[in-house]
Design a protein around this motif. Structure first.
Motif, PDB file in Angstrom:
ATOM      1  N   GLU A  92      60.188  30.629   6.156  1.00  0.00           N
ATOM      2  CA  GLU A  92      59.247  30.323   7.234  1.00  0.00           C
ATOM      3  C   GLU A  92      58.478  31.566   7.689  1.00  0.00           C
ATOM      4  N   ARG A 237      60.659  23.613  12.939  1.00  0.00           N
ATOM      5  CA  ARG A 237      59.342  23.140  12.510  1.00  0.00           C
ATOM      6  C   ARG A 237      59.009  21.782  13.119  1.00  0.00           C
ATOM      7  N   CYS A 258      58.169  28.425  12.652  1.00  0.00           N
ATOM      8  CA  CYS A 258      57.389  27.202  12.378  1.00  0.00           C
ATOM      9  C   CYS A 258      56.318  27.402  11.311  1.00  0.00           C
ATOM     10  N   GLU A 263      50.820  25.100  12.256  1.00  0.00           N
ATOM     11  CA  GLU A 263      51.909  24.172  12.606  1.00  0.00           C
ATOM     12  C   GLU A 263      52.272  24.292  14.086  1.00  0.00           C
TER      13      GLU A 263
END
Ligand code: MG
Length: 346
Positions: A92, A237, A258, A263
């Motif tokens: 991520e 997320r 995230c 996002e």
């Protein structure tokens, strides 16, 4: 677009203690994404507990560099980021570095800050909490003195005796507090008693009281707590938010969890539709990632963007701090520039 990588070690001003560990440095990987002579910057900040390392991040970013090379910077952001996300699971922070750099590059191409490009408008300065880690009384007192500018403090709890810790803090300051248990609580009834007691101590919210796996405890507490109960480790997320909405009253969104600004904005939209509070948070990252997140300040209830204050070798300038508030710069993109030519993208 050409993606270049720059591994870097961020040094913390003070050893940073939470309920599970203490550390003095944070590994990170910066990226420069270049196109037609302009370079956008991004950052992957890699605290060990998240499981991403410099090696895994560099490997992922090398794949990303291959993917990005034939793509022009004029390409649709969502399409590019979807392709990056599909390169592999996890990673991520690495994905966030690409997202941040891409938005920075797009802003520089248009000569506009992200907040103008997206129509959010420039947020007025917002008060941020400053985090005080778990420490000895002498060091807690010293950190509170150093935090004189800040209007809100965030205290890491989840210790064997949280009341003693909060009482220690209260010997030195009456400022409003956020508390973060970092999954350190176990018993729902003790937690509810603590929530009532903390409210009397001018605490404004409780972050991640229970371990992620104990979702029912979080839901039980959130339904009864006089203070908002904010998810952190339980929500990385967008797809984590659906179930979290029934367990928490709000969510702490961080770019390193995230995968970036794109996002994060979708998460804020979904959180609002589910009547959840929104907190903008950070890892122990530099002005690069924090300035990117600060672009979204006008959308949030709580601001926890103190990281550049906690590190001693910030390689970027961006947001500034005035009287404990986060002040956006007028620079295009995410609003940063490197302080050395180390990240010049050459
Ligand atoms: Mg937290």
């Amino acid at each position: 677009m050409e993606l270049k990588l720059y591994p870097y070690t961020l040094e913390l001003k003070h050893p940073f203690g939470v309920s599970s560990n203490t550390r003095t440095t944070t590994p990170s990987v910066y990226v420069g994404l270049s196109y037609n002579g302009l370079t956008g910057y991004g950052e992957a900040c890699l605290p060990a507990y998240l499981g991403e390392t410099v090696d895994t991040t560099v490997r992922f970013l090398q794949l990303a560099a291959d993917l990005l090379r034939p793509i022009p910077a004029t390409a649709d952001v969502h399409t590019v980021l979807k392709a990056i996300d599909a390169l592999g699971p996890g990673c991520e922070a690495a994905k966030a570095a690409v997202d941040i750099a891409l938005h920075d590059l797009k802003g520089k191409m248009d000569g506009l800050p992200f907040y103008s490009q997206t129509g959010l408008g420039k947020s007025p300065p917002r008060a941020t909490s400053l985090t005080i880690g778990i420490d000895s009384e002498a060091l807690i007192a010293k950190k509170i003195t150093e935090a004189a500018d800040f209007q809100i403090l965030k205290i890491k709890i989840g210790t064997a005796d949280d009341k003693a810790l909060v009482n220690t803090v209260r010997k030195y300051t009456s400022k409003p507090l956020y508390v973060d248990a970092n999954q350190g609580w176990n018993d729902r009834y003790e937690a509810l008693d603590m929530a009532h007691w903390l409210k009397e101590q001018n605490v404004l919210l409780i972050e991640q009281p229970f371990p992620v796996r104990r979702a029912e405890e979080s839901a039980w507490l959130s339904a009864r707590s006089p203070l908002p109960v904010i998810a952190d480790e339980s929500v990385k997320r967008l797809h984590d938010l659906d179930s979290a909405a029934s367990q928490f009253s709000g969510v702490n969104i961080k770019l390193m969890k995230c995968t970036g600004l794109y996002e994060a904005m979708n998460m804020i939209g979904l959180a609002r539709r589910k009547s959840m509070k929104v907190m903008l948070g950070c890892m122990a990252e530099s002005s690069c990632a924090t300035s990117a997140m600060a672009q979204l300040m006008s959308l949030a209830d709580f601001i926890d963007l103190d990281a550049p204050n906690l590190i001693s070798n910030d390689p970027f300038v961006g947001v500034t701090y005035q009287a404990g508030t986060v002040v956006l710069s007028d620079l295009p993109g995410i609003g940063v520039r490197p302080v050395t030519d180390h990240f010049s993208g050459k």
